[in-house]
Design a protein around this motif. Structure first.
Motif, mmCIF file in Angstrom:
data_model
loop_
_atom_site.group_PDB
_atom_site.id
_atom_site.type_symbol
_atom_site.label_atom_id
_atom_site.label_comp_id
_atom_site.label_asym_id
_atom_site.label_seq_id
_atom_site.Cartn_x
_atom_site.Cartn_y
_atom_site.Cartn_z
ATOM 1 N N VAL A 209 0.845 -1.204 0.000
ATOM 2 C CA VAL A 209 0.000 0.000 0.000
ATOM 3 C C VAL A 209 0.878 1.252 0.000
ATOM 4 C CG1 VAL A 209 -1.778 1.310 1.200
ATOM 5 C CG2 VAL A 209 -1.861 -1.181 1.224
ATOM 6 N N MET A 210 1.850 1.263 0.924
ATOM 7 C CA MET A 210 2.728 2.430 1.009
ATOM 8 C C MET A 210 3.538 2.588 -0.275
ATOM 9 S SD MET A 210 1.816 3.883 3.568
ATOM 10 C CE MET A 210 2.923 5.250 3.828
ATOM 11 N N ALA A 216 2.473 6.681 -6.615
ATOM 12 C CA ALA A 216 1.436 7.598 -7.094
ATOM 13 C C ALA A 216 1.877 9.045 -6.925
ATOM 14 C CB ALA A 216 0.136 7.345 -6.343
ATOM 15 N N PHE A 217 2.503 9.339 -5.776
ATOM 16 C CA PHE A 217 2.899 10.727 -5.546
ATOM 17 C C PHE A 217 4.127 11.136 -6.348
ATOM 18 C CE2 PHE A 217 -0.439 10.604 -2.568
ATOM 19 C CZ PHE A 217 -0.882 11.919 -2.525
ATOM 20 N N ASN A 241 -8.607 3.560 4.085
ATOM 21 C CA ASN A 241 -7.441 4.070 4.807
ATOM 22 C C ASN A 241 -6.457 4.748 3.862
ATOM 23 O OD1 ASN A 241 -7.964 3.515 7.541
ATOM 24 N ND2 ASN A 241 -7.570 1.339 7.173
ATOM 25 N N ALA A 242 -6.256 4.144 2.699
ATOM 26 C CA ALA A 242 -5.335 4.719 1.724
ATOM 27 C C ALA A 242 -5.872 6.055 1.206
ATOM 28 C CB ALA A 242 -5.116 3.745 0.565
ATOM 29 N N VAL A 243 -7.192 6.166 1.077
ATOM 30 C CA VAL A 243 -7.783 7.435 0.633
ATOM 31 C C VAL A 243 -7.415 8.531 1.629
ATOM 32 C CG1 VAL A 243 -9.983 8.687 0.385
ATOM 33 C CG2 VAL A 243 -9.692 6.468 -0.710
ATOM 34 N N GLN A 244 -7.544 8.211 2.922
ATOM 35 C CA GLN A 244 -7.204 9.212 3.945
ATOM 36 C C GLN A 244 -5.743 9.633 3.861
ATOM 37 O OE1 GLN A 244 -8.296 8.346 7.932
ATOM 38 N NE2 GLN A 244 -10.439 7.917 7.412
ATOM 39 N N LEU A 245 -4.868 8.630 3.730
ATOM 40 C CA LEU A 245 -3.431 8.932 3.639
ATOM 41 C C LEU A 245 -3.143 9.793 2.422
ATOM 42 C CD1 LEU A 245 -1.933 5.426 4.543
ATOM 43 C CD2 LEU A 245 -1.880 7.505 5.942
ATOM 44 N N ALA A 250 -1.929 14.925 -0.170
ATOM 45 C CA ALA A 250 -2.297 15.915 -1.187
ATOM 46 C C ALA A 250 -2.414 17.301 -0.558
ATOM 47 C CB ALA A 250 -3.617 15.516 -1.848
ATOM 48 N N ARG A 251 -2.962 17.337 0.680
ATOM 49 C CA ARG A 251 -3.101 18.628 1.375
ATOM 50 C C ARG A 251 -1.738 19.272 1.613
ATOM 51 N NH1 ARG A 251 -7.714 16.707 3.775
ATOM 52 N NH2 ARG A 251 -6.574 15.511 5.335
ATOM 53 N N GLN A 252 -0.754 18.406 1.924
ATOM 54 C CA GLN A 252 0.584 18.948 2.195
ATOM 55 C C GLN A 252 1.231 19.536 0.954
ATOM 56 O OE1 GLN A 252 2.849 16.010 4.283
ATOM 57 N NE2 GLN A 252 1.394 15.995 5.988
ATOM 58 N N LEU A 253 0.803 19.031 -0.214
ATOM 59 C CA LEU A 253 1.389 19.551 -1.468
ATOM 60 C C LEU A 253 0.610 20.757 -1.986
ATOM 61 C CD1 LEU A 253 2.200 16.319 -3.501
ATOM 62 C CD2 LEU A 253 3.782 17.801 -2.275
ATOM 63 N N ASP A 254 -0.539 21.011 -1.339
ATOM 64 C CA ASP A 254 -1.417 22.076 -1.791
ATOM 65 C C ASP A 254 -0.672 23.409 -1.869
ATOM 66 O OD1 ASP A 254 -3.867 22.629 -2.752
ATOM 67 O OD2 ASP A 254 -4.686 23.273 -0.813
ATOM 68 N N GLY A 255 -0.836 24.115 -2.962
ATOM 69 C CA GLY A 255 -0.235 25.437 -3.083
ATOM 70 C C GLY A 255 1.224 25.400 -3.482
#
Ligand code: ADP
Ligand code: MG
Length: 634
Positions: A209-210, A216-217, A241-245, A250-255
């Motif tokens: 999963v990881m 993906a990232f 769970n993977a969706v949450q991760l 994604a939030r951390q990459l925002d902006g």
């Protein structure tokens, strides 16, 4: 949009071969069509046949799919291509969801639904053409349908009725075997649309999963926007769970100048409209990340997907005739599946497939999956076949299931009172049981609940057992989730716990908020409610009398016992459990409310194998209930 779609249709490989294909279809009763993924088989061939020549005045083309998601999503696409509203000319019919009308001439349905239709109409008289799509998947119902459709074709010939055409389609299959079984010639359609480059891992990954999310990232940071990503994982909980991760990452990459990333789960228990969300193309300048089980492995086209991440594993249902139970297990996929996954890219433009396993791991994979018919419980199949008028012991299967599992199935149906005699004949009870789209053991429990005066409760529990778990356990809030679950827990077991959840849900004024507070899955509860409605409707058709046992749950547990009498485990002196009968060692799954209390005798719904055999979905039962049963039947 329409003009574009029509132009795109004409570029599909199948379009160029249209004349030849129609000629072959015209000249043969049965035909095997092999064409690479994306050649246009599923969406185009039914549309080619939409003429008086093939379907007469009022005939219908039925296209079967092994999975409901494929049936639903492809029906949407074909309706769009025809420029019509879904449910009119083009429709679909899957378990618990029927979008067809008398005008429907192109009907997508699951294999299982078609088998069900044969139970009331053995010659499948609605259809002029039946297309058995994704034949290589060999799901139990596909295999049953092979024989049922062949039989319908023959019966129609014998009776001098309108002939039935059978088309068998796939991207990859054992051609000789199919050609022999169907006595049909083979047509090949050339050409994948776009190349897909495959990249294998250099090292083995324990945590797939990881590894998949990391890949993906990496893609997300490099690839241009609108190049969407599809990841294959194994199950709902893992995916949620993977969706949450992924959302957190994604939030951390925002902006930071990367395209906006939207994450979508995709699995069979997800409500249809939410499944379809994952199919929509991402808005300009954004990216979509779809995390899916193997429901997206065949048939479907998810718009925009350029990158596939294949973890090389899937959850597989296997049956153990010795323990008499079905087991869900995460297993390595086969090479055929790996190629199917690869084929999900390159449908609209060139693509890439990243395999989270090494070249040598790939080499060690089996070529093809074992047909499900040889690794699942045949109880339901045997009942359905008997309802069609066929004896499973002599049925013309492409691959015969083992005698052992056929015997187990027939014995189980005898025990349930659904069949008797040799060759086995359906009893009146068996006929009623065949009306329900459920495992016969659950149907039996439902019918028993009428006698015990608790039909309402049995409907609820069985509906909840038919979907995915209603409890959520987010990684970060495990303790709160456990505390929430404890509020519903019953010392009579998990079935009664489910009943408590349902009662709470029904009475909650603000359902979504209530679910959130109680760590429950709103979607899964809604799904169960829908299933419950459908089952209640069938129960009404079968004239079952409504009843409720209120707060006394003994009748409910007794009813479940009548269906699941083979699934009993007994506590030993050393505090471990063994199954009654086979004396197979099992342990209570930690998710059960009975995990700590360890009652002397429990009834279980299923076995999960994660190295150890865990029993899940339990109810406390009393020894005297067993004796009562034995004396009443013996
Ligand atoms: P096959 O059954 O041969 O694998 P399909 O008929 O499913 O092929 O699809 C053929 C092509 O039609 C796809 O490659 C894709 O370009 C297009 N297509 C099919 N379904 C969709 C969809 N839901 N959205 C966008 N394009 C689609
Ligand atoms: Mg297809």
């Amino acid at each position: 949009m329409q003009i574009n779609i029509q132009r795109q249709r004409k570029t599909l490989p199948v379009y160029k071969l249209r004349k030849k294909l129609l000629r072959e279809i015209r000249n043969h009763d049965s035909l095997i069509i092999i064409g690479e993924t994306g050649s246009g088989k599923t969406t185009q061939i039914p549309q080619f046949l939409l003429s008086k020549e093939f379907i007469g005045e009022s005939g219908c083309i039925g296209i079967t799919q092994p999975r409901r998601l494929a049936a639903v999503s492809v029906a949407h696409r074909v309706a769009q291509e025809q420029g019509v509203q879904l449910g009119k000319l083009v429709g679909y019919c899957v378990r618990f969801d029927d979008k067809t009308s008398p005008q429907t001439q192109i009907k997508f349905l699951t294999d299982g639904m078609m088998v069900r239709e044969a139970m009331t109409d053995e010659i499948l008289s609605d259809y002029s053409v039946i297309i058995l799509d994704e034949a290589h998947e060999r799901s139990v119902q596909t295999d049953v349908l092979f024989g049922v459709a062949k039989r319908a074709q023959n019966l129609r010939k014998l009776k001098g009725l309108t002939p039935l055409k059978l088309l068998i389609m796939s991207a990859t299959m054992d051609v000789d075997k199919f050609a022999k079984y169907f006595q049909a010639p083979v047509v090949y359609l050339e050409g994948r649309q776009h190349p897909v480059e495959v990249q294998q891992s250099i090292q083995t990954h324990e945590d797939y999963v990881m590894a998949a999310l990391a890949t993906a990232f990496q893609i997300h940071r490099k690839a241009p926007p609108n190049e969407d990503i599809l990841v294959f994982l194994t199950g709902q909980e893992e995916i949620e769970n993977a969706v949450q991760l992924a959302e957190e990452a994604a939030r951390q990459l925002d902006g930071k100048g990367y395209p906006n990333l939207r994450v979508f789960p995709l699995y069979s228990a997800l409500q249809t409209h939410l499944q379809l969300e994952a199919f929509k193309s991402s808005p300009q300048g954004m990216r979509k990340l779809v995390l899916s089980t193997n429901v997206a492995e065949t048939s479907v086209t998810i718009e925009g997907i350029c990158h596939i991440i294949d973890t090389g594993v899937a959850k597989v249902r296997t049956y153990h005739p010795t323990t008499g139970s079905e087991v869900l297990k995460v297993e390595k996929i086969t090479k055929a599946q790996a190629w199917q996954r690869t084929g999900r890219a390159g449908r609209e433009r060139p693509g890439k497939c990243y395999r989270i396993y090494t070249k040598s791991e790939f080499k060690q994979m089996k070529e093809m999956p074992i047909p499900e018919i040889q690794r699942c419980s045949l109880t339901g199949v045997a009942l359905n076949l008997l309802a069609i008028g066929v004896d499973i012991t002599t049925f013309d299967f492409m691959d015969k299931p083992s005698k052992e599992s056929v015997d187990v199935a027939v014995t189980c149906l005898e025990r349930l009172g659904a069949v008797k005699g040799s060759p086995p004949q359906l009893t009146t009870l068996g006929r009623t049981m065949s009306l329900f789209p459920l495992d016969p053991r659950f149907t039996k429990a439902l019918l028993a609940s009428v006698e015990h005066g608790c039909l309402e409760e049995a409907l609820t529990v069985i509906a909840l057992l038919s979907g995915e778990s209603v409890f959520t356990e987010p990684y970060t809030k495990r303790d709160q989730a456990y505390a929430a679950k404890a509020r519903f827990a019953s010392n009579e077991g998990d079935h009664v716990t489910l009943l408590n959840v349902y009662r709470g849900y029904i009475n909650a004024a603000h359902k979504k908020a209530w679910c959130h507070e109680n760590f429950l899955h709103h979607r899964n509860l809604e799904y169960a409610l829908n299933v419950r409605d459908q089952l209640a409707r069938v129960a009404k058709c079968a004239n079952l009398e409504k009843s409720s046992c209120g707060t006394n749950t003994e009748p409910l547990r007794k009813s479940l016992l009548e269906g699941l009498a083979d699934n009993i485990a007994e506590l030993q002196r050393d505090r471990t459990y063994v199954t009654l009968g086979a004396r197979y060692p099992v342990a209570i799954h930690p998710s059960s409310t009975l995990h700590a209390s360890k009652p002397p005798l429990v009834l279980f719904t299923e076995v999960v194998n994660t190295g150890k055999c865990y029993i899940r979905g339990l109810s406390v039962i009393e020894p005297c209930w067993l004796n009562a049963k034995i004396s009443s039947t013996g």
